[in-house]
Write a protein that holds these residues in place. Structure first.
Motif, PDB file in Angstrom:
ATOM      1  N   SER A 130      -6.178   5.525  10.908  1.00  0.00           N
ATOM      2  CA  SER A 130      -6.070   6.084  12.250  1.00  0.00           C
ATOM      3  C   SER A 130      -4.798   5.557  12.895  1.00  0.00           C
ATOM      4  O   SER A 130      -4.366   4.431  12.624  1.00  0.00           O
ATOM      5  CB  SER A 130      -7.299   5.751  13.091  1.00  0.00           C
ATOM      6  N   GLY A 131      -4.206   6.395  13.731  1.00  0.00           N
ATOM      7  CA  GLY A 131      -2.938   6.073  14.360  1.00  0.00           C
ATOM      8  C   GLY A 131      -1.790   6.766  13.649  1.00  0.00           C
ATOM      9  O   GLY A 131      -1.942   7.283  12.545  1.00  0.00           O
ATOM     10  N   THR A 132      -0.653   6.801  14.319  1.00  0.00           N
ATOM     11  CA  THR A 132       0.551   7.402  13.756  1.00  0.00           C
ATOM     12  C   THR A 132       1.507   6.292  13.348  1.00  0.00           C
ATOM     13  O   THR A 132       1.887   5.471  14.191  1.00  0.00           O
ATOM     14  CB  THR A 132       1.234   8.322  14.796  1.00  0.00           C
ATOM     15  N   PRO A 133       1.885   6.231  12.079  1.00  0.00           N
ATOM     16  CA  PRO A 133       2.795   5.170  11.638  1.00  0.00           C
ATOM     17  C   PRO A 133       4.119   5.199  12.404  1.00  0.00           C
ATOM     18  O   PRO A 133       4.723   6.256  12.582  1.00  0.00           O
ATOM     19  CB  PRO A 133       3.026   5.486  10.159  1.00  0.00           C
ATOM     20  N   ARG A 134       4.526   4.017  12.872  1.00  0.00           N
ATOM     21  CA  ARG A 134       5.820   3.870  13.542  1.00  0.00           C
ATOM     22  C   ARG A 134       6.314   2.455  13.268  1.00  0.00           C
ATOM     23  O   ARG A 134       5.513   1.523  13.145  1.00  0.00           O
ATOM     24  CB  ARG A 134       5.716   4.153  15.031  1.00  0.00           C
ATOM     25  N   GLY A 135       7.606   2.293  13.170  1.00  0.00           N
ATOM     26  CA  GLY A 135       8.189   0.994  12.846  1.00  0.00           C
ATOM     27  C   GLY A 135       8.141   0.048  14.030  1.00  0.00           C
ATOM     28  O   GLY A 135       8.958   0.168  14.940  1.00  0.00           O
ATOM     29  N   LEU A 136       7.210  -0.889  14.033  1.00  0.00           N
ATOM     30  CA  LEU A 136       7.045  -1.808  15.157  1.00  0.00           C
ATOM     31  C   LEU A 136       7.926  -3.052  15.037  1.00  0.00           C
ATOM     32  O   LEU A 136       7.999  -3.840  15.969  1.00  0.00           O
ATOM     33  CB  LEU A 136       5.576  -2.247  15.272  1.00  0.00           C
ATOM     34  N   GLU A 137       8.589  -3.220  13.892  1.00  0.00           N
ATOM     35  CA  GLU A 137       9.452  -4.390  13.679  1.00  0.00           C
ATOM     36  C   GLU A 137      10.900  -3.965  13.469  1.00  0.00           C
ATOM     37  O   GLU A 137      11.666  -4.631  12.788  1.00  0.00           O
ATOM     38  CB  GLU A 137       8.935  -5.211  12.492  1.00  0.00           C
ATOM     39  N   GLY A 138      11.269  -2.811  14.020  1.00  0.00           N
ATOM     40  CA  GLY A 138      12.642  -2.334  13.927  1.00  0.00           C
ATOM     41  C   GLY A 138      12.976  -1.647  12.612  1.00  0.00           C
ATOM     42  O   GLY A 138      14.136  -1.309  12.374  1.00  0.00           O
ATOM     43  N   VAL A 157       0.838  -1.196   0.000  1.00  0.00           N
ATOM     44  CA  VAL A 157       0.000   0.000   0.000  1.00  0.00           C
ATOM     45  C   VAL A 157       0.878   1.253   0.000  1.00  0.00           C
ATOM     46  O   VAL A 157       1.935   1.284   0.621  1.00  0.00           O
ATOM     47  CB  VAL A 157      -0.958   0.020   1.220  1.00  0.00           C
ATOM     48  N   ALA A 158       0.404   2.251  -0.731  1.00  0.00           N
ATOM     49  CA  ALA A 158       1.004   3.577  -0.671  1.00  0.00           C
ATOM     50  C   ALA A 158       0.114   4.402   0.255  1.00  0.00           C
ATOM     51  O   ALA A 158      -0.988   4.805  -0.141  1.00  0.00           O
ATOM     52  CB  ALA A 158       1.078   4.196  -2.058  1.00  0.00           C
ATOM     53  N   LEU A 159       0.562   4.579   1.492  1.00  0.00           N
ATOM     54  CA  LEU A 159      -0.144   5.492   2.400  1.00  0.00           C
ATOM     55  C   LEU A 159       0.228   6.898   1.965  1.00  0.00           C
ATOM     56  O   LEU A 159       1.415   7.208   1.836  1.00  0.00           O
ATOM     57  CB  LEU A 159       0.289   5.276   3.848  1.00  0.00           C
ATOM     58  N   VAL A 160      -0.768   7.743   1.735  1.00  0.00           N
ATOM     59  CA  VAL A 160      -0.536   9.087   1.228  1.00  0.00           C
ATOM     60  C   VAL A 160      -1.005  10.091   2.273  1.00  0.00           C
ATOM     61  O   VAL A 160      -2.175  10.070   2.679  1.00  0.00           O
ATOM     62  CB  VAL A 160      -1.285   9.307  -0.108  1.00  0.00           C
ATOM     63  N   ASP A 161      -0.100  10.973   2.704  1.00  0.00           N
ATOM     64  CA  ASP A 161      -0.481  11.970   3.708  1.00  0.00           C
ATOM     65  C   ASP A 161      -1.107  13.201   3.044  1.00  0.00           C
ATOM     66  O   ASP A 161      -1.229  13.269   1.817  1.00  0.00           O
ATOM     67  CB  ASP A 161       0.708  12.322   4.616  1.00  0.00           C
ATOM     68  N   ARG A 162      -1.499  14.169   3.855  1.00  0.00           N
ATOM     69  CA  ARG A 162      -2.191  15.357   3.332  1.00  0.00           C
ATOM     70  C   ARG A 162      -1.325  16.200   2.416  1.00  0.00           C
ATOM     71  O   ARG A 162      -1.826  16.977   1.617  1.00  0.00           O
ATOM     72  CB  ARG A 162      -2.691  16.215   4.493  1.00  0.00           C
ATOM     73  N   ASP A 163       0.006  16.042   2.529  1.00  0.00           N
ATOM     74  CA  ASP A 163       0.933  16.785   1.664  1.00  0.00           C
ATOM     75  C   ASP A 163       1.256  16.026   0.381  1.00  0.00           C
ATOM     76  O   ASP A 163       2.112  16.446  -0.387  1.00  0.00           O
ATOM     77  CB  ASP A 163       2.232  17.087   2.420  1.00  0.00           C
ATOM     78  N   GLY A 164       0.599  14.872   0.162  1.00  0.00           N
ATOM     79  CA  GLY A 164       0.846  14.092  -1.044  1.00  0.00           C
ATOM     80  C   GLY A 164       2.106  13.254  -0.993  1.00  0.00           C
ATOM     81  O   GLY A 164       2.578  12.770  -2.015  1.00  0.00           O
ATOM     82  N   ARG A 165       2.652  13.074   0.214  1.00  0.00           N
ATOM     83  CA  ARG A 165       3.849  12.237   0.366  1.00  0.00           C
ATOM     84  C   ARG A 165       3.434  10.792   0.628  1.00  0.00           C
ATOM     85  O   ARG A 165       2.351  10.527   1.141  1.00  0.00           O
ATOM     86  CB  ARG A 165       4.721  12.738   1.516  1.00  0.00           C
ATOM     87  N   VAL A 166       4.326   9.870   0.284  1.00  0.00           N
ATOM     88  CA  VAL A 166       4.079   8.436   0.407  1.00  0.00           C
ATOM     89  C   VAL A 166       4.982   7.871   1.499  1.00  0.00           C
ATOM     90  O   VAL A 166       6.160   8.233   1.596  1.00  0.00           O
ATOM     91  CB  VAL A 166       4.366   7.737  -0.936  1.00  0.00           C
ATOM     92  N   LEU A 167       4.435   6.972   2.313  1.00  0.00           N
ATOM     93  CA  LEU A 167       5.219   6.330   3.374  1.00  0.00           C
ATOM     94  C   LEU A 167       5.946   5.108   2.824  1.00  0.00           C
ATOM     95  O   LEU A 167       5.351   4.273   2.145  1.00  0.00           O
ATOM     96  CB  LEU A 167       4.302   5.889   4.523  1.00  0.00           C
ATOM     97  N   VAL A 168       7.238   5.031   3.116  1.00  0.00           N
ATOM     98  CA  VAL A 168       8.023   3.842   2.781  1.00  0.00           C
ATOM     99  C   VAL A 168       8.723   3.361   4.044  1.00  0.00           C
ATOM    100  O   VAL A 168       8.975   4.135   4.972  1.00  0.00           O
ATOM    101  CB  VAL A 168       9.055   4.101   1.654  1.00  0.00           C
ATOM    102  N   SER A 169       9.022   2.066   4.056  1.00  0.00           N
ATOM    103  CA  SER A 169       9.728   1.494   5.201  1.00  0.00           C
ATOM    104  C   SER A 169      10.993   0.809   4.699  1.00  0.00           C
ATOM    105  O   SER A 169      11.038   0.304   3.569  1.00  0.00           O
ATOM    106  CB  SER A 169       8.829   0.510   5.968  1.00  0.00           C
TER     107      SER A 169
END
Length: 140
Positions: free
Chosen positions: A99-107, A15-27
């Motif tokens: 909902s929630g704030t993305p954070r790396g739960l697997e390191g 999935v491409a999570l897209v924030d309000r600024d049009g940025r994409v989350l990558v891990s």
């Protein structure tokens, strides 16, 4: 002519999570995992009998601590890539509401990037062909 053994098909959803600024989350894949250090879209393997949308809902909760409703997942495109030992089929969804704030739960490290900046990241070969679709959808 010699026969080539068929590659195992692996279904992974991203999935491409897209924030309000049009940025994409990558891990970033953590040390010890295959393709460690490369940046990818959040997601994971589809379990037997599991629908891709259910996989994303489960994986996003487990990996980055966000909750997503199925109607917020919109299919965009897919990647089909032959690795040495398996063939990857990866649908890519877009999600703008969670909902929630993305954070790396697997390191894993996480970062938000502009769609055009995805090209500057070291990504798995299967992820790279997905970038133009995100740039077309979201702009640079």
């Amino acid at each position: 002519m010699s026969e080539v053994a068929p590659l195992r098909l692996l279904l992974v959803v991203a999935v491409a999570l897209v924030d309000r600024d049009g940025r994409v989350l990558v891990s970033q894949r953590p040390p010890g995992k295959q393709l460690a250090g490369l940046w990818e879209f959040p997601g994971g393997k589809v379990e037997p009998g599991e629908r891709p949308e259910a996989t994303l809902i489960r994986e996003l909760a487990e990996e980055i601590g966000v909750s997503v409703e199925e109607p917020c997942l919109a299919p965009l495109t897919f990647a089909s890539h032959a690795y040495e030992s398996f063939h990857l089929l990866m649908p890519l969804y877009v999600c703008r509401r969670w909902s929630g704030t993305p954070r790396g739960l697997e390191g894993q490290a996480l970062k938000w990037v502009r769609p055009s900046a995805l090209r500057d990241l070291a990504m798995p070969p299967a992820d790279e062909p997905l970038i133009p679709f995100l740039v077309d959808l979201l702009g640079p």
